[in-house]
Write a protein that holds these residues in place. Structure first.
Motif, PDB file in Angstrom:
ATOM      1  N   GLU A  89       0.805  -1.225   0.000  1.00  0.00           N
ATOM      2  CA  GLU A  89       0.000   0.000   0.000  1.00  0.00           C
ATOM      3  C   GLU A  89       0.838   1.275   0.000  1.00  0.00           C
ATOM      4  OE1 GLU A  89      -0.259  -2.634   2.082  1.00  0.00           O
ATOM      5  OE2 GLU A  89      -0.760  -1.979   4.133  1.00  0.00           O
ATOM      6  N   ASP A  90       2.149   1.139   0.125  1.00  0.00           N
ATOM      7  CA  ASP A  90       3.034   2.299  -0.017  1.00  0.00           C
ATOM      8  C   ASP A  90       3.345   2.602  -1.489  1.00  0.00           C
ATOM      9  OD1 ASP A  90       4.825   1.071   2.827  1.00  0.00           O
ATOM     10  OD2 ASP A  90       3.432   2.768   2.792  1.00  0.00           O
ATOM     11  N   THR A  91       2.907   1.750  -2.375  1.00  0.00           N
ATOM     12  CA  THR A  91       3.146   1.956  -3.803  1.00  0.00           C
ATOM     13  C   THR A  91       2.485   3.238  -4.278  1.00  0.00           C
ATOM     14  OG1 THR A  91       3.359  -0.408  -4.262  1.00  0.00           O
ATOM     15  CG2 THR A  91       2.747   1.015  -6.109  1.00  0.00           C
ATOM     16  N   ALA A  92       3.274   4.109  -4.887  1.00  0.00           N
ATOM     17  CA  ALA A  92       2.779   5.410  -5.350  1.00  0.00           C
ATOM     18  C   ALA A  92       3.917   6.152  -6.034  1.00  0.00           C
ATOM     19  CB  ALA A  92       2.274   6.246  -4.170  1.00  0.00           C
ATOM     20  N   VAL A  93       3.571   7.261  -6.655  1.00  0.00           N
ATOM     21  CA  VAL A  93       4.585   8.236  -7.070  1.00  0.00           C
ATOM     22  C   VAL A  93       4.808   9.166  -5.882  1.00  0.00           C
ATOM     23  CG1 VAL A  93       5.205  10.071  -8.670  1.00  0.00           C
ATOM     24  CG2 VAL A  93       3.892   8.097  -9.478  1.00  0.00           C
ATOM     25  N   TYR A  94       6.071   9.321  -5.512  1.00  0.00           N
ATOM     26  CA  TYR A  94       6.428  10.158  -4.373  1.00  0.00           C
ATOM     27  C   TYR A  94       7.004  11.477  -4.877  1.00  0.00           C
ATOM     28  CZ  TYR A  94       5.619   6.441  -1.023  1.00  0.00           C
ATOM     29  OH  TYR A  94       5.019   5.482  -0.230  1.00  0.00           O
ATOM     30  N   TYR A  95       6.504  12.557  -4.310  1.00  0.00           N
ATOM     31  CA  TYR A  95       6.917  13.904  -4.687  1.00  0.00           C
ATOM     32  C   TYR A  95       7.484  14.629  -3.463  1.00  0.00           C
ATOM     33  CZ  TYR A  95       3.661  13.159  -8.595  1.00  0.00           C
ATOM     34  OH  TYR A  95       2.990  12.667  -9.690  1.00  0.00           O
ATOM     35  N   CYS A  96       8.473  15.471  -3.690  1.00  0.00           N
ATOM     36  CA  CYS A  96       8.861  16.396  -2.635  1.00  0.00           C
ATOM     37  C   CYS A  96       8.400  17.797  -3.022  1.00  0.00           C
ATOM     38  CB  CYS A  96      10.366  16.364  -2.359  1.00  0.00           C
ATOM     39  SG  CYS A  96      11.426  16.963  -3.671  1.00  0.00           S
ATOM     40  N   ALA A  97       8.196  18.602  -2.016  1.00  0.00           N
ATOM     41  CA  ALA A  97       7.700  19.958  -2.219  1.00  0.00           C
ATOM     42  C   ALA A  97       8.272  20.856  -1.125  1.00  0.00           C
ATOM     43  CB  ALA A  97       6.180  19.985  -2.179  1.00  0.00           C
ATOM     44  N   ALA A  98       8.440  22.130  -1.460  1.00  0.00           N
ATOM     45  CA  ALA A  98       9.041  23.071  -0.515  1.00  0.00           C
ATOM     46  C   ALA A  98       8.214  24.338  -0.422  1.00  0.00           C
ATOM     47  CB  ALA A  98      10.472  23.413  -0.945  1.00  0.00           C
ATOM     48  N   ASP A  99       8.190  24.891   0.774  1.00  0.00           N
ATOM     49  CA  ASP A  99       7.567  26.193   1.008  1.00  0.00           C
ATOM     50  C   ASP A  99       8.064  26.709   2.352  1.00  0.00           C
ATOM     51  OD1 ASP A  99       4.866  27.240  -0.777  1.00  0.00           O
ATOM     52  OD2 ASP A  99       5.545  28.401   0.959  1.00  0.00           O
ATOM     53  N   LEU A 100       7.534  27.814   2.798  1.00  0.00           N
ATOM     54  CA  LEU A 100       8.070  28.422   4.007  1.00  0.00           C
ATOM     55  C   LEU A 100       7.759  27.603   5.266  1.00  0.00           C
ATOM     56  CD1 LEU A 100       7.354  32.195   3.316  1.00  0.00           C
ATOM     57  CD2 LEU A 100       9.503  30.937   3.044  1.00  0.00           C
ATOM     58  N   TYR A 101       6.613  26.931   5.267  1.00  0.00           N
ATOM     59  CA  TYR A 101       6.203  26.181   6.450  1.00  0.00           C
ATOM     60  C   TYR A 101       5.642  24.825   6.028  1.00  0.00           C
ATOM     61  CZ  TYR A 101       6.392  30.867   8.378  1.00  0.00           C
ATOM     62  OH  TYR A 101       6.804  32.120   8.743  1.00  0.00           O
ATOM     63  N   CYS A 102       5.583  23.891   6.972  1.00  0.00           N
ATOM     64  CA  CYS A 102       4.954  22.605   6.722  1.00  0.00           C
ATOM     65  C   CYS A 102       3.443  22.783   6.792  1.00  0.00           C
ATOM     66  CB  CYS A 102       5.414  21.570   7.751  1.00  0.00           C
ATOM     67  SG  CYS A 102       7.042  20.889   7.455  1.00  0.00           S
ATOM     68  N   GLY A 103       2.823  22.862   5.633  1.00  0.00           N
ATOM     69  CA  GLY A 103       1.378  22.948   5.597  1.00  0.00           C
ATOM     70  C   GLY A 103       0.735  21.579   5.645  1.00  0.00           C
ATOM     71  N   SER A 104      -0.567  21.559   5.833  1.00  0.00           N
ATOM     72  CA  SER A 104      -1.279  20.290   5.948  1.00  0.00           C
ATOM     73  C   SER A 104      -1.837  19.807   4.622  1.00  0.00           C
ATOM     74  CB  SER A 104      -2.423  20.421   6.963  1.00  0.00           C
ATOM     75  OG  SER A 104      -3.310  21.453   6.555  1.00  0.00           O
ATOM     76  N   SER A 105      -1.773  20.635   3.608  1.00  0.00           N
ATOM     77  CA  SER A 105      -2.373  20.311   2.316  1.00  0.00           C
ATOM     78  C   SER A 105      -1.348  20.495   1.199  1.00  0.00           C
ATOM     79  CB  SER A 105      -3.562  21.223   2.050  1.00  0.00           C
ATOM     80  OG  SER A 105      -3.953  21.190   0.699  1.00  0.00           O
TER      81      SER A 105
END
Length: 122
Positions: A89-105
């Protein structure tokens, strides 16, 4: 826009491990919080983990707690996601993303990599 490149995905058997890397290009990643997200076929993109710019704060979605570890090496301008005890169930495309804070969405993050495929299968 910030340039992020993920690597480290692949095919692994259940119970195995992978380490994903998110490398920044053209800017200093340690100014930004960095999150890992994943998207499985037919499902919405979901947050997996996030680390603050200093590395002093991390969070994980419940399904990966105790199995995944996020870390950053600011000298290498890179954020990592160590994934152990992988499940199908961990199978997926994994993305990283950056911004000023850790948002929830995902909408809280404005800079994204292209993604790396993780497949957990026997």
């Amino acid at each position: 826009q910030l340039q992020l490149v993920e690597s480290g995905g692949g095919l692994v058997q259940p119970g195995g491990s992978l380490r994903l890397s998110c490398a920044a290009s053209g800017f200093t990643l340690d100014y930004y919080a960095t999150g890992w997200f994943r998207q499985a076929p037919g499902k919405e993109r979901e947050g997996v983990s996030c680390i603050s710019s200093s590395g002093g704060s991390t969070n994980y979605t419940d399904s990966v707690k105790g199995r995944f570890t996020i870390s950053r090496d600011n000298a290498k301008n890179t954020v990592y996601l160590q994934m152990n005890s992988l499940k199908p169930e961990d199978t997926a495309v994994y993305y990283c993303a950056a911004d000023l804070y850790c948002g929830s969405s995902p909408d809280d993050f404005h800079s994204w990599g292209q993604g790396t495929q993780v497949t957990v299968s026997s």
